[in-house]
Design an enzyme around this catalytic site. Structure first.
Site, PDB file in Angstrom:
ATOM      1  N   PHE A  12       0.840  -1.209   0.000  1.00  0.00           N
ATOM      2  CA  PHE A  12       0.000   0.000   0.000  1.00  0.00           C
ATOM      3  C   PHE A  12       0.879   1.265   0.000  1.00  0.00           C
ATOM      4  O   PHE A  12       0.861   2.053  -0.954  1.00  0.00           O
ATOM      5  CB  PHE A  12      -0.950  -0.065   1.204  1.00  0.00           C
ATOM      6  CG  PHE A  12      -1.601   1.233   1.582  1.00  0.00           C
ATOM      7  CD1 PHE A  12      -2.285   1.990   0.639  1.00  0.00           C
ATOM      8  CD2 PHE A  12      -1.549   1.696   2.897  1.00  0.00           C
ATOM      9  CE1 PHE A  12      -2.890   3.195   0.988  1.00  0.00           C
ATOM     10  CE2 PHE A  12      -2.147   2.888   3.259  1.00  0.00           C
ATOM     11  CZ  PHE A  12      -2.816   3.644   2.305  1.00  0.00           C
ATOM     12  N   LYS A  93      11.248 -12.190  11.697  1.00  0.00           N
ATOM     13  CA  LYS A  93      12.386 -12.362  10.775  1.00  0.00           C
ATOM     14  C   LYS A  93      12.517 -11.157   9.836  1.00  0.00           C
ATOM     15  O   LYS A  93      13.620 -10.697   9.565  1.00  0.00           O
ATOM     16  CB  LYS A  93      12.221 -13.637   9.952  1.00  0.00           C
ATOM     17  CG  LYS A  93      12.576 -14.907  10.714  1.00  0.00           C
ATOM     18  CD  LYS A  93      12.550 -16.079   9.761  1.00  0.00           C
ATOM     19  CE  LYS A  93      12.816 -17.378  10.493  1.00  0.00           C
ATOM     20  NZ  LYS A  93      12.592 -18.546   9.626  1.00  0.00           N
ATOM     21  N   GLY A 104      23.024  -4.230   5.545  1.00  0.00           N
ATOM     22  CA  GLY A 104      24.266  -4.718   4.922  1.00  0.00           C
ATOM     23  C   GLY A 104      24.438  -4.135   3.523  1.00  0.00           C
ATOM     24  O   GLY A 104      25.542  -3.726   3.136  1.00  0.00           O
ATOM     25  N   TYR A 147       5.181  -7.776  15.861  1.00  0.00           N
ATOM     26  CA  TYR A 147       5.312  -6.551  15.061  1.00  0.00           C
ATOM     27  C   TYR A 147       5.948  -5.431  15.895  1.00  0.00           C
ATOM     28  O   TYR A 147       6.933  -4.827  15.486  1.00  0.00           O
ATOM     29  CB  TYR A 147       3.926  -6.138  14.566  1.00  0.00           C
ATOM     30  CG  TYR A 147       3.916  -4.970  13.615  1.00  0.00           C
ATOM     31  CD1 TYR A 147       4.314  -5.116  12.296  1.00  0.00           C
ATOM     32  CD2 TYR A 147       3.493  -3.710  14.032  1.00  0.00           C
ATOM     33  CE1 TYR A 147       4.289  -4.042  11.406  1.00  0.00           C
ATOM     34  CE2 TYR A 147       3.458  -2.636  13.156  1.00  0.00           C
ATOM     35  CZ  TYR A 147       3.852  -2.807  11.841  1.00  0.00           C
ATOM     36  OH  TYR A 147       3.820  -1.742  10.969  1.00  0.00           O
ATOM     37  N   THR A 177      -2.371   5.156   8.502  1.00  0.00           N
ATOM     38  CA  THR A 177      -2.445   5.822   7.193  1.00  0.00           C
ATOM     39  C   THR A 177      -3.482   5.106   6.332  1.00  0.00           C
ATOM     40  O   THR A 177      -3.649   3.900   6.448  1.00  0.00           O
ATOM     41  CB  THR A 177      -1.055   5.797   6.537  1.00  0.00           C
ATOM     42  OG1 THR A 177      -0.128   6.422   7.427  1.00  0.00           O
ATOM     43  CG2 THR A 177      -1.033   6.545   5.214  1.00  0.00           C
ATOM     44  N   ARG A 188      -8.081  -3.594   8.271  1.00  0.00           N
ATOM     45  CA  ARG A 188      -7.877  -2.251   8.845  1.00  0.00           C
ATOM     46  C   ARG A 188      -9.232  -1.572   9.015  1.00  0.00           C
ATOM     47  O   ARG A 188     -10.175  -1.825   8.262  1.00  0.00           O
ATOM     48  CB  ARG A 188      -7.017  -1.364   7.933  1.00  0.00           C
ATOM     49  CG  ARG A 188      -5.686  -1.896   7.545  1.00  0.00           C
ATOM     50  CD  ARG A 188      -4.888  -2.434   8.668  1.00  0.00           C
ATOM     51  NE  ARG A 188      -4.342  -1.427   9.549  1.00  0.00           N
ATOM     52  CZ  ARG A 188      -3.063  -1.075   9.601  1.00  0.00           C
ATOM     53  NH1 ARG A 188      -2.188  -1.647   8.800  1.00  0.00           N
ATOM     54  NH2 ARG A 188      -2.644  -0.177  10.447  1.00  0.00           N
TER      55      ARG A 188
HETATM   56  N1  UDP Z   1     -11.314  -1.875  14.453  1.00  0.00           N
HETATM   57  C1  UDP Z   1     -12.697  -1.999  14.566  1.00  0.00           C
HETATM   58  N2  UDP Z   1     -13.361  -2.679  13.580  1.00  0.00           N
HETATM   59  C2  UDP Z   1     -12.756  -3.190  12.494  1.00  0.00           C
HETATM   60  C3  UDP Z   1     -11.363  -3.061  12.358  1.00  0.00           C
HETATM   61  C4  UDP Z   1     -10.664  -2.398  13.360  1.00  0.00           C
HETATM   62  O1  UDP Z   1     -13.301  -1.531  15.535  1.00  0.00           O
HETATM   63  O2  UDP Z   1     -13.465  -3.781  11.645  1.00  0.00           O
HETATM   64  C5  UDP Z   1     -10.588  -1.136  15.490  1.00  0.00           C
HETATM   65  C6  UDP Z   1      -9.391  -1.874  16.082  1.00  0.00           C
HETATM   66  O3  UDP Z   1      -9.794  -2.708  17.137  1.00  0.00           O
HETATM   67  C7  UDP Z   1      -8.542  -0.711  16.527  1.00  0.00           C
HETATM   68  C8  UDP Z   1      -8.819   0.374  15.498  1.00  0.00           C
HETATM   69  O4  UDP Z   1     -10.049   0.023  14.892  1.00  0.00           O
HETATM   70  O5  UDP Z   1      -8.952  -0.246  17.797  1.00  0.00           O
HETATM   71  C9  UDP Z   1      -7.738   0.501  14.422  1.00  0.00           C
HETATM   72  O6  UDP Z   1      -7.495  -0.774  13.891  1.00  0.00           O
HETATM   73  P1  UDP Z   1      -6.525  -1.042  12.663  1.00  0.00           P
HETATM   74  O7  UDP Z   1      -6.392  -2.511  12.517  1.00  0.00           O
HETATM   75  O8  UDP Z   1      -6.977  -0.280  11.487  1.00  0.00           O
HETATM   76  O9  UDP Z   1      -5.136  -0.399  13.085  1.00  0.00           O
HETATM   77  P2  UDP Z   1      -4.238  -0.488  14.424  1.00  0.00           P
HETATM   78  O10 UDP Z   1      -4.956  -1.258  15.498  1.00  0.00           O
HETATM   79  O11 UDP Z   1      -2.995  -1.156  13.990  1.00  0.00           O
HETATM   80  O12 UDP Z   1      -4.076   0.938  14.795  1.00  0.00           O
END
Ligand code: UDP
Length: 318
Positions: A12, A93, A104, A147, A177, A188
């Site tokens: 992305f 990894k 490197g 992560y 983002t 996301r």
């Molecule tokens: N989240 C949510 N519903 C979804 C996907 C994510 O409520 O369908 C919430 C998730 O639990 C988090 C926030 O949205 O609190 C952001 O999640 P994302 O995975 O986008 O990013 P990250 O947690 O890495 O910030």
């Protein structure tokens, strides 16, 4: 013209960065193992004489001895919780073996190297908003640790290569983002909510939706990363993100309204170690890079909604 390596260049962020660099007139070598990256993202660049694609996993060594490399952007790593947790050992990894391989190459070529770090180094933060000086609150044994700790050790490796080998390093900490080319199935929050809203399906809020995030539109972020790479005498780490903070419930309501959706909100279990709040303090980026985001969330979301609406209609779903 510079020769620039972008690892994770079919992802992305990586693909937007490749577009930006090729557009600027640089020669770009995109390295990606296509685990979460996708060739569709770089389709427009294939065939361009200033763009090369190498299908390779940075966990394994790669020799680019026939090239003179000026800069390396290291973006290779699955970034969404569902993807980086699919194979956590591999995520670690990528952030250790993979990072050492790229460091490197930077050492051999005397190239400048930039690490795409993350707000996840702050874990579930006890300081708000997060400044670069905050050392974080990460659960070392939780499901996000592959992560979070991976990205933390990557920062350590960068600084050790600087101290030990005088490497020219840069670190950006990227906050949430969004924008075109996010994946529908990435899990996301923005892509999930937009796709659910467009299909009039339930909007899945994890927990009670009071947790907050701050969302940066992709083109703003790419400009910030590029500025950081090309700024002298500043290694970072520097936060890059949009300080506008929204609860997940507010975001859901905004997207439902924007898409005139019939979707209803459905509350689901909050994933373990999900950070309760997140908002970057970007004063360092403003001072050192003269950078701040220009898109507010409404403007960015409109473009992203349009992107997904077109994608779904092409797929015959809407
Ligand atoms: N989240 C949510 N519903 C979804 C996907 C994510 O409520 O369908 C919430 C998730 O639990 C988090 C926030 O949205 O609190 C952001 O999640 P994302 O995975 O986008 O990013 P990250 O947690 O890495 O910030």
């Amino acid at each position: 013209m510079k020769t620039i390596v972008v690892t994770g260049g079919a992802g992305f962020l990586g693909s937007h960065l490749c577009d930006f660099l090729v557009e600027k007139g640089d020669h770009v070598i995109c390295i990606d193992n296509l685990f979460t990256g996708n060739k569709d993202n770089i389709e427009n660049l294939i065939g361009n004489k200033n763009f090369e694609f190498i299908n390779h996993d940075i966990i394994n060594p790669i020799y680019l001895d026939n090239l003179i490399i000026d800069q390396i952007y290291n973006l290779a790593c699955p970034a969404s919780p569902i993807h980086y947790q699919l194979n956590p050992v591999r995520t670690i990894k990528a952030n250790t073996l993979g990072v050492i391989n790229m460091l490197g190459i930077a050492k051999k070529h005397k190239a400048r190297i930039l690490q795409a770090s993350t707000s996840e180094v702050y874990g579930d933060p006890l300081e708000h908003p997060q400044k670069e000086t905050y050392r974080g609150n990460v659960n070392t044994i939780g499901p996000r640790a592959c992560y979070d700790e991976g990205k933390r050790v990557a920062e350590t490796l960068f600084f050790d290569y600087k101290r030990q080998h005088n490497l020219d390093i840069k670190i950006v900490r990227i906050f949430n983002t969004y924008g075109p080319r996010m994946y529908e199935n990435d899990g996301r929050v923005i892509s999930n909510f937009i796709v659910q809203a467009l299909k009039d399906e339930p909007i899945t809020i994890y927990g009670d939706g009071t947790q907050t995030r701050s969302f940066c539109y992709v083109s703003d972020l790419i400009k910030g990363i590029h500025k950081m790479m090309n700024t002298e005498n500043f290694t970072g780490p520097v936060n890059l993100g949009n300080p506008g903070e929204y609860s997940i419930l507010e975001l859901a309501e905004k997207i439902i309204k924007m898409t005139s959706s019939k979707s209803k909100i459905e509350f689901k279990k909050l994933p373990e170690d999900d950070p309760k709040k997140r908002k970057p303090d970007i004063s360092l980026a403003e001072e050192k890079l003269n950078w701040k985001p220009s898109f507010n969330v409404d403007k960015g979301l409109e473009i992203t909604v349009e992107y997904f609406a077109k994608k779904l209609s092409l797929e015959g779903i809407k």
